[in-house]
Design a protein around this motif. Structure first.
Motif, short mmCIF file in Angstrom:
data_model
loop_
_atom_site.label_atom_id
_atom_site.label_comp_id
_atom_site.label_asym_id
_atom_site.label_seq_id
_atom_site.Cartn_x
_atom_site.Cartn_y
_atom_site.Cartn_z
N PRO A 98 -1.93 -42.77 -4.67
CA PRO A 98 -3.11 -43.35 -5.32
C PRO A 98 -2.79 -44.67 -6.01
O PRO A 98 -1.64 -44.93 -6.39
N ALA A 99 -3.81 -45.49 -6.16
CA ALA A 99 -3.65 -46.74 -6.90
C ALA A 99 -3.71 -46.46 -8.40
O ALA A 99 -4.23 -45.43 -8.83
N SER A 100 -3.18 -47.37 -9.17
CA SER A 100 -3.27 -47.23 -10.62
C SER A 100 -4.74 -47.35 -11.04
O SER A 100 -5.50 -48.14 -10.48
N ASN A 101 -5.14 -46.57 -12.01
CA ASN A 101 -6.54 -46.55 -12.43
C ASN A 101 -7.03 -47.91 -12.90
O ASN A 101 -8.20 -48.27 -12.70
N SER A 102 -6.16 -48.68 -13.50
CA SER A 102 -6.57 -49.99 -14.03
C SER A 102 -6.87 -50.99 -12.91
O SER A 102 -7.53 -52.00 -13.15
N SER A 103 -6.37 -50.73 -11.69
CA SER A 103 -6.57 -51.65 -10.59
C SER A 103 -7.75 -51.29 -9.70
O SER A 103 -8.21 -52.11 -8.90
N ASN A 104 -8.25 -50.07 -9.81
CA ASN A 104 -9.34 -49.64 -8.94
C ASN A 104 -10.61 -50.44 -9.18
O ASN A 104 -10.82 -51.03 -10.25
N HIS A 105 -11.50 -50.44 -8.17
CA HIS A 105 -12.81 -51.06 -8.31
C HIS A 105 -13.72 -50.16 -9.13
O HIS A 105 -13.44 -48.98 -9.37
N ASP A 106 -14.87 -50.72 -9.52
CA ASP A 106 -15.83 -49.95 -10.31
C ASP A 106 -16.86 -49.22 -9.46
O ASP A 106 -17.41 -48.20 -9.88
N PHE A 107 -17.13 -49.78 -8.25
CA PHE A 107 -18.15 -49.19 -7.40
C PHE A 107 -17.63 -49.05 -5.97
O PHE A 107 -16.46 -49.27 -5.70
N LEU A 108 -18.53 -48.70 -5.07
CA LEU A 108 -18.20 -48.41 -3.68
C LEU A 108 -17.36 -49.51 -3.02
O LEU A 108 -17.63 -50.70 -3.18
N ILE A 109 -16.36 -49.08 -2.24
CA ILE A 109 -15.51 -50.01 -1.49
C ILE A 109 -16.20 -50.31 -0.16
O ILE A 109 -16.45 -49.41 0.64
N THR A 110 -16.49 -51.57 0.09
CA THR A 110 -17.18 -51.94 1.32
C THR A 110 -16.23 -52.26 2.47
O THR A 110 -16.55 -52.02 3.63
N THR A 111 -15.04 -52.79 2.18
CA THR A 111 -14.07 -53.12 3.22
C THR A 111 -12.66 -52.94 2.72
O THR A 111 -12.35 -53.28 1.57
N CYS A 112 -11.79 -52.38 3.57
CA CYS A 112 -10.35 -52.34 3.35
C CYS A 112 -9.69 -53.03 4.54
O CYS A 112 -10.11 -52.81 5.68
N GLN A 113 -8.65 -53.81 4.31
CA GLN A 113 -7.93 -54.42 5.43
C GLN A 113 -6.50 -54.72 5.03
O GLN A 113 -6.22 -55.27 3.97
N TRP A 114 -5.57 -54.34 5.91
CA TRP A 114 -4.17 -54.69 5.73
C TRP A 114 -3.93 -56.13 6.16
O TRP A 114 -4.61 -56.64 7.07
N TYR A 115 -2.95 -56.75 5.54
CA TYR A 115 -2.49 -58.06 6.02
C TYR A 115 -1.86 -57.85 7.38
O TYR A 115 -1.06 -56.93 7.58
N SER A 116 -2.21 -58.68 8.35
CA SER A 116 -1.83 -58.43 9.75
C SER A 116 -0.33 -58.51 10.00
O SER A 116 0.15 -57.93 10.98
N LYS A 117 0.43 -59.16 9.15
CA LYS A 117 1.86 -59.36 9.41
C LYS A 117 2.76 -58.57 8.46
O LYS A 117 3.98 -58.61 8.61
N PHE A 147 -17.36 -62.65 -7.76
CA PHE A 147 -18.46 -63.41 -7.20
C PHE A 147 -19.76 -63.06 -7.91
O PHE A 147 -19.81 -62.13 -8.74
N GLU A 148 -20.82 -63.78 -7.59
CA GLU A 148 -22.10 -63.58 -8.25
C GLU A 148 -22.90 -62.42 -7.65
O GLU A 148 -23.85 -61.95 -8.27
N ASN A 149 -22.51 -61.98 -6.45
CA ASN A 149 -23.25 -60.93 -5.77
C ASN A 149 -22.29 -59.86 -5.27
O ASN A 149 -21.08 -60.12 -5.09
N PRO A 150 -22.80 -58.65 -5.00
CA PRO A 150 -21.96 -57.62 -4.38
C PRO A 150 -21.41 -58.10 -3.04
O PRO A 150 -22.09 -58.83 -2.32
N VAL A 151 -20.19 -57.71 -2.73
CA VAL A 151 -19.54 -58.15 -1.49
C VAL A 151 -19.80 -57.12 -0.41
O VAL A 151 -19.38 -55.96 -0.52
N ASP A 152 -20.48 -57.54 0.66
CA ASP A 152 -20.81 -56.63 1.76
C ASP A 152 -19.66 -56.44 2.73
O ASP A 152 -19.45 -55.35 3.26
N GLN A 153 -18.93 -57.53 2.99
CA GLN A 153 -17.88 -57.45 4.01
C GLN A 153 -16.92 -58.61 3.85
O GLN A 153 -17.31 -59.70 3.42
N ILE A 154 -15.65 -58.35 4.19
CA ILE A 154 -14.64 -59.41 4.20
C ILE A 154 -13.82 -59.29 5.49
O ILE A 154 -13.82 -58.24 6.13
N HIS A 155 -13.14 -60.37 5.85
CA HIS A 155 -12.19 -60.30 6.95
C HIS A 155 -11.09 -61.31 6.71
O HIS A 155 -11.33 -62.50 6.48
#
Length: 391
Positions: A98-117, A147-155
Motif C-alpha cells: 500500500p501507499a503511505s496514507n499521506s500520499s494517497n488521493h482524496d477521491f476516485l482514481i481516474t488513471t494509473c500508468q507506469w513509466y514505460s522504461k 489543476f482547476e478541474n477534476p482530471v478525467d484522463q492522463i497519458h
C-alpha cells in the motif's frame, strides 16, 4: 501441449518460421478462449481499497506489478510474482504494497500508468484535481500537480524520448502538458471547438498527440506548435458521442477509439483513415459512474482483440475482421459493473476490476489444473456414496 512454457520450448520443431508463428498464434487463440476465473491467484483486498478498484495498470517491463487505484483514492501495488502458498492446491497470497496514507488521493482514481522504461516510477490522476508522480520503491509521491478541474484522463508518452511528457484531459478545451523534468505543468494546447475527454500519445513520435472530444471528434496535435490541431477527423457515421478512450494495437498498424455509444472504431494508424466500426450488443453498457473506459488491445493470437468492460462481464471482441458484429467472447464472474481490464501477455491472463469490490484474474484453463491429490479429494466429495439398500 499443456502450457505456454512448453510450447515456447518446443515450437522450433515445427518447420519454417512462418509455420511456427502460425502454430503459436493458433495456440494462443485456444488459450484465450478457455479463460476462466483463477483459483490460484486471488488479488487481496485491504481496508484502503475495499471500496473497489476504479483503475489498474500492469508494468510494461516485467508484467509483474499490478498498480491499483481505488474509488477512495488509495494507491496500492500487487506483486504477481511474489507470493506464498500455505498448502498445495490452495490459492496463493500475493504480496500487497500500500501507499503511505499521506500520499494517497482524496477521491476516485481516474488513471494509473507506469513509466514505460522504469518500473520504479508511475503516475496517477484523480477527481481531486491532482496528478501525482510516484516513487514505487518508497510508495509515496514525489511530485504533485494541481489543476482547476477534476482530471478525467492522463497519458505518459511511451515513444522513444529523453523527456516524455504527460498529457492531461479535464473535460475542458485546454490540454495540459506536464514536463516531469521541471516539475511544472504547461497549458500548451487548446481545442477551441470541443472539450477534451481522452488523450493518447503516438507510439512512434513523441511530438504527436491524439485527443478525443466530447462530441465525437478526434484531433491530432504536434506539441511543438501550440497554435491549433494538425487535423480533426471523426467517424463516417457522425456519432456525437464522447470518445472515452484511444488505443494503438501492439503492432502499431491500428488505432482504436471507443465512445459512449459502445462502438469501437478501427482506424489505419498510418493514414488515419476510418476502416470500420464494431459495436457491442445493445444490452452491454459502460459502467455509469466512469467518465472513461479502460480497455486494452491484444494481438498475441491470430486476431486483434479488444478486452473491455461490458456491463457486468468482460468482453473479448474481434476488431480486425471488418464485420460490424464479429465474434464476441464474454467472461462471466462479476456481479456489478466492470470498471477496468488489463492484459498480462506473458501468461495470456486478463485481470478485471469491478464495483462489486472484486479483482479477478482470468487464466487459461490448461494453467489452472490442480494437483492430483486435490482433484482426487474433489472427486470424492462429488461421488454418489448411496447404495440401493440405503435408498
Amino acid at each position: 501441449m499443456g502450457s505456454i512454457e512448453e510450447l515456447r520450448f518446443n515450437w522450433e520443431i515445427y518447420g519454417s518460421f512462418g509455420g511456427r508463428k502460425a502454430i503459436y498464434r493458433n495456440f494462443i487463440d485456444r488459450r484465450l478462449k478457455s479463460l476462466k476465473p483463477s483459483w490460484k491467484h486471488v488479488i487481496p483486498f485491504r481496508s484502503g481499497n475495499a471500496s473497489g478498484i476504479a483503475s489498474m495498470a500492469l508494468d510494461p517491463v516485467e508484467h509483474r506489478f499490478l498498480l491499483c487505484g481505488s474509488y477512495r483514492g488509495n494507491i496500492s501495488v500487487v506483486d504477481l510474482e511474489n507470493f506464498s502458498q500455505a498448502h498445495p492446491g490452495q490459492p496463493v497470497s500475493h504480496k500487497f504494497i500500500p501507499a503511505s496514507n499521506s500520499s494517497n488521493h482524496d477521491f476516485l482514481i481516474t488513471t494509473c500508468q507506469w513509466y514505460s522504461k522504469d518500473s520504479s516510477v508511475f503516475v496517477t490522476s484523480s477527481m481531486d484535481q491532482t496528478v501525482k508522480i510516484w516513487d514505487a520503491n518508497m510508495m509515496c509521491h514525489v511530485e504533485k500537480f494541481t489543476f482547476e478541474n477534476p482530471v478525467d484522463q492522463i497519458h505518459w508518452s511511451v515513444a522513444k524520448s529523453k523527456f516524455p511528457l504527460i498529457a492531461v484531459a479535464q473535460s475542458t478545451s485546454n490540454i495540459q502538458l506536464i514536463d516531469p523534468r521541471g516539475g511544472h505543468a504547461l497549458q500548451h494546447l487548446r481545442w477551441k471547438s470541443e472539450n477534451v475527454v481522452s488523450v493518447q500519445w503516438s507510439l512512434v513520435n513523441e511530438n504527436l498527440l491524439f485527443t478525443g472530444g466530447s462530441h465525437g471528434n478526434i484531433s491530432l496535435w504536434d506539441v511543438r506548435s501550440g497554435k491549433s490541431e494538425l487535423k480533426t477527423f471523426r467517424n463516417p457515421h457522425k456519432r456525437r458521442s464522447a470518445v472515452m478512450a484511444i488505443r494503438f494495437s501492439p503492432s502499431g498498424n491500428f488505432m482504436v477509439t471507443h465512445d459512449r455509444s459502445r462502438v469501437f472504431d478501427v482506424w489505419d494508424a498510418n493514414s488515419l483513415k476510418h476502416k470500420w466500426a464494431v459495436q457491442l450488443e445493445d444490452r452491454r453498457s459502460v459502467h455509469s459512474t466512469m467518465k472513461h473506459l479502460q480497455f486494452e488491445l491484444c494481438h498475441d493470437g491470430t486476431r486483434l482483440l479488444a478486452i473491455a468492460p461490458a456491463d457486468t462481464e468482460v468482453a473479448l471482441l474481434e476488431l480486425d475482421s471488418g464485420k460490424p458484429r464479429p465474434a464476441l467472447h464474454l467472461l462471466h464472474g462479476h456481479y456489478q459493473g466492470v470498471t477496468s481490464c488489463v492484459y498480462r501477455t506473458t501468461y495470456n491472463q486478463v485481470i478485471s476490476s469491478s464495483s462489486d469490490r472484486l479483482v479477478l484474474v482470468w487464466s487459461p484453463e490448461m494453467d489452472e489444473k490442480k494437483p492430483e491429490t486435490e482433484e482426487i479429494k474433489e472427486n470424492e466429495l462429488h461421488q454418489d456414496a448411496w447404495s440401493d439398500e440405503d435408498r
